[in-house]
Design a protein around this motif. Structure first.
Motif, PDB file in Angstrom:
ATOM      1  N   CYS A  37       0.754  -1.191   0.019  1.00  0.00           N
ATOM      2  CA  CYS A  37      -0.138  -0.300   0.428  1.00  0.00           C
ATOM      3  C   CYS A  37       1.198   1.399  -0.231  1.00  0.00           C
ATOM      4  O   CYS A  37       2.202   1.803   0.561  1.00  0.00           O
ATOM      5  CB  CYS A  37      -0.852  -0.219   1.172  1.00  0.00           C
ATOM      6  SG  CYS A  37      -1.829  -1.884   1.523  1.00  0.00           S
ATOM      7  N   GLU A  84     -12.726  -1.439   9.246  1.00  0.00           N
ATOM      8  CA  GLU A  84     -13.263  -0.518   9.338  1.00  0.00           C
ATOM      9  C   GLU A  84     -12.772   0.097   7.841  1.00  0.00           C
ATOM     10  O   GLU A  84     -11.125   0.937   7.860  1.00  0.00           O
ATOM     11  CB  GLU A  84     -12.809   0.401  10.749  1.00  0.00           C
ATOM     12  CG  GLU A  84     -13.770  -0.028  11.006  1.00  0.00           C
ATOM     13  CD  GLU A  84     -15.298   0.612  11.400  1.00  0.00           C
ATOM     14  OE1 GLU A  84     -15.365   1.238  10.543  1.00  0.00           O
ATOM     15  OE2 GLU A  84     -16.716  -0.450  12.140  1.00  0.00           O
ATOM     16  N   SER A  85     -13.026   1.445   6.744  1.00  0.00           N
ATOM     17  CA  SER A  85     -12.422   1.822   6.385  1.00  0.00           C
ATOM     18  C   SER A  85     -11.997   3.672   6.941  1.00  0.00           C
ATOM     19  O   SER A  85     -13.042   3.428   8.066  1.00  0.00           O
ATOM     20  CB  SER A  85     -13.841   2.533   5.354  1.00  0.00           C
ATOM     21  OG  SER A  85     -13.530   3.587   4.534  1.00  0.00           O
ATOM     22  N   ILE A  86     -11.154   3.935   6.535  1.00  0.00           N
ATOM     23  CA  ILE A  86     -10.462   5.313   7.165  1.00  0.00           C
ATOM     24  C   ILE A  86     -11.139   6.449   7.124  1.00  0.00           C
ATOM     25  O   ILE A  86     -11.616   7.500   7.685  1.00  0.00           O
ATOM     26  CB  ILE A  86      -9.410   5.710   6.990  1.00  0.00           C
ATOM     27  CG1 ILE A  86      -9.282   5.646   5.003  1.00  0.00           C
ATOM     28  CG2 ILE A  86      -8.409   4.118   7.411  1.00  0.00           C
ATOM     29  CD1 ILE A  86      -7.855   6.791   4.392  1.00  0.00           C
ATOM     30  N   ARG A  87     -12.650   6.888   5.957  1.00  0.00           N
ATOM     31  CA  ARG A  87     -13.700   7.469   6.005  1.00  0.00           C
ATOM     32  C   ARG A  87     -14.485   7.658   7.562  1.00  0.00           C
ATOM     33  O   ARG A  87     -14.626   6.584   8.173  1.00  0.00           O
ATOM     34  CB  ARG A  87     -14.610   7.285   4.767  1.00  0.00           C
ATOM     35  CG  ARG A  87     -13.770   7.002   3.128  1.00  0.00           C
ATOM     36  CD  ARG A  87     -14.334   6.823   2.074  1.00  0.00           C
ATOM     37  NE  ARG A  87     -15.591   7.579   1.926  1.00  0.00           N
ATOM     38  CZ  ARG A  87     -15.647   8.699   0.970  1.00  0.00           C
ATOM     39  NH1 ARG A  87     -14.765   9.020  -0.009  1.00  0.00           N
ATOM     40  NH2 ARG A  87     -17.316   9.114   1.243  1.00  0.00           N
ATOM     41  N   LEU A 144     -14.903  -0.935   0.957  1.00  0.00           N
ATOM     42  CA  LEU A 144     -13.615   0.232   1.537  1.00  0.00           C
ATOM     43  C   LEU A 144     -13.840   0.825  -0.079  1.00  0.00           C
ATOM     44  O   LEU A 144     -14.670   0.110  -1.313  1.00  0.00           O
ATOM     45  CB  LEU A 144     -12.301  -1.163   0.630  1.00  0.00           C
ATOM     46  CG  LEU A 144     -12.313  -2.166   2.136  1.00  0.00           C
ATOM     47  CD1 LEU A 144     -10.804  -3.474   1.948  1.00  0.00           C
ATOM     48  CD2 LEU A 144     -11.890  -1.153   3.875  1.00  0.00           C
ATOM     49  N   ASN A 156      -8.831   5.249  -1.107  1.00  0.00           N
ATOM     50  CA  ASN A 156      -8.470   5.677  -0.095  1.00  0.00           C
ATOM     51  C   ASN A 156      -8.140   4.219   1.118  1.00  0.00           C
ATOM     52  O   ASN A 156      -6.447   3.900   1.652  1.00  0.00           O
ATOM     53  CB  ASN A 156      -9.483   6.949   1.226  1.00  0.00           C
ATOM     54  CG  ASN A 156     -10.182   7.642  -0.024  1.00  0.00           C
ATOM     55  OD1 ASN A 156     -10.852   7.002  -0.750  1.00  0.00           O
ATOM     56  ND2 ASN A 156     -10.039   8.815   0.732  1.00  0.00           N
ATOM     57  N   ASP A 157      -8.667   3.352   1.018  1.00  0.00           N
ATOM     58  CA  ASP A 157      -8.508   2.312   2.312  1.00  0.00           C
ATOM     59  C   ASP A 157      -7.185   1.618   1.195  1.00  0.00           C
ATOM     60  O   ASP A 157      -6.567   1.052   2.545  1.00  0.00           O
ATOM     61  CB  ASP A 157     -10.382   1.414   2.671  1.00  0.00           C
ATOM     62  CG  ASP A 157     -10.225   2.098   3.316  1.00  0.00           C
ATOM     63  OD1 ASP A 157     -10.233   3.127   3.790  1.00  0.00           O
ATOM     64  OD2 ASP A 157     -12.051   2.471   2.139  1.00  0.00           O
ATOM     65  N   CYS A 176      -3.769   3.402   1.996  1.00  0.00           N
ATOM     66  CA  CYS A 176      -3.135   3.287   3.078  1.00  0.00           C
ATOM     67  C   CYS A 176      -2.615   1.746   4.020  1.00  0.00           C
ATOM     68  O   CYS A 176      -2.435   1.871   4.405  1.00  0.00           O
ATOM     69  CB  CYS A 176      -4.234   4.202   4.472  1.00  0.00           C
ATOM     70  SG  CYS A 176      -5.698   3.666   4.334  1.00  0.00           S
ATOM     71  N   ALA A 229      -6.301   0.039   5.279  1.00  0.00           N
ATOM     72  CA  ALA A 229      -6.536  -0.261   6.509  1.00  0.00           C
ATOM     73  C   ALA A 229      -7.740  -1.133   7.051  1.00  0.00           C
ATOM     74  O   ALA A 229      -7.409  -1.399   7.935  1.00  0.00           O
ATOM     75  CB  ALA A 229      -8.543   0.471   5.682  1.00  0.00           C
ATOM     76  N   CYS A 258      -8.422  -7.304   1.306  1.00  0.00           N
ATOM     77  CA  CYS A 258      -9.002  -6.629   0.352  1.00  0.00           C
ATOM     78  C   CYS A 258      -9.827  -7.219  -0.344  1.00  0.00           C
ATOM     79  O   CYS A 258      -9.405  -8.324  -1.280  1.00  0.00           O
ATOM     80  CB  CYS A 258      -8.263  -5.657  -0.732  1.00  0.00           C
ATOM     81  SG  CYS A 258      -9.329  -4.616  -1.413  1.00  0.00           S
TER      82      CYS A 258
END
Length: 267
Positions: free
Chosen positions: A4, A78-81, A88, A91-92, A95, A97, A101
């Motif tokens: 990532c 958990e999504s970072i959003r 997801l 963004n996830d 990084c 997350a 996936c």
């Protein structure tokens, strides 16, 4: 397995170079179980899973939630959003997350290409571990593949990845993973993901202002969910919000609608 770019941490991409099942939802649920098995074989005793926000992803999250409730030993991430949840977004992935996936075949392959070769403009795969080992029911071999575009760092990573999988007895770990998933109701969840018969169309109630939204319904279920509410006298509209499909409805009907859609299996 891919790097990532925002965090430098590795993340497993639960995908396939072939086809896990003929329909996306069932394929993604199978990919989730097999991906969790690979992650566990490489030392993650309780893998954290997230599902890429594609069509059918909410259904897959729901199925995994049922299995976790019945003892399947994974954790939903958990999504970072700000809205969080195990669905997801891009963004996830950047990084990392989650540990694993979950995606479908075509999306997973496109993402593997992008993450492996973004530093070269697509000309050469420069980072990562290749395309990972083969796993499946009754499969007793560990076969990994690389691409003609794979550079030396990727091939070296693929050799190390495969060696770890062999030392961990990956086929044996996958047999145990499938046993755990079966004990948690995998077959029942796969059956529930099969297409349902199309119900008779409902007549909408009189239109009223829609000042609230319900999230978390799969786009493939959206029309059926709206018709479910119509049949129960609640005016609703299907729409697409910035985070995916939504149902618009009057705020006064929101809690009743949530209960109806949960009982019907749409939430």
């Amino acid at each position: 397995r891919m790097t990532c770019p925002a965090s430098g941490r590795p993340m497993f991409m639960a995908s396939s170079t072939g086809m896990s099942a003929p329909r996306r939802a069932g394929a993604m649920l199978r990919n989730a179980v097999l991906g969790a098995g690979v992650a566990r074989a490489l030392g993650l005793s309780l893998p954290v899973l997230g599902v890429l926000n594609l069509e059918a992803a909410p259904q897959v999250v729901r199925a995994l939630s049922h299995m976790v409730d019945k003892g399947y030993p994974v954790r939903l991430g958990e999504s970072i959003r700000r809205d969080g949840g195990a669905l997801l977004r891009g963004n996830d992935l950047l990084c990392g997350a989650v540990d694993v996936c979950v995606t479908d075949t075509l999306t997973g392959n496109a993402l593997m290409k992008v993450f492996a070769s973004f530093t070269s403009g697509g000309a050469r795969e420069t980072c990562g571990w290749g395309y990972g080992p083969s796993v499946g029911e009754g499969w007793d071999k560990v076969i990994s593949i690389v691409s003609r575009a794979s550079g030396a760092p990727v091939i070296a990573g693929a050799l190390r990845y495969t060696a770890r999988a062999v030392r961990a007895d990956l086929p044996g770990k996958i047999r145990e993973e499938l046993r755990l998933a079966a004990a948690a109701g995998l077959e029942a969840e796969l059956a529930a993901l099969a297409p349902a018969p199309v119900p008779e169309e409902a007549v909408p109630p009189a239109a009223v202002p829609t000042d609230a939204e319900l999230h978390g319904i799969d786009v493939l279920d959206l029309e059926a969910a709206v018709h479910c509410l119509w049949r129960n006298g609640i005016y609703a509209e299907a729409a697409m919000g910035c985070t995916g499909p939504v149902i618009k409805l009057p705020a006064r009907s929101r809690e009743a609608a949530r209960q109806l859609l949960t009982a019907a299996g749409h939430l």
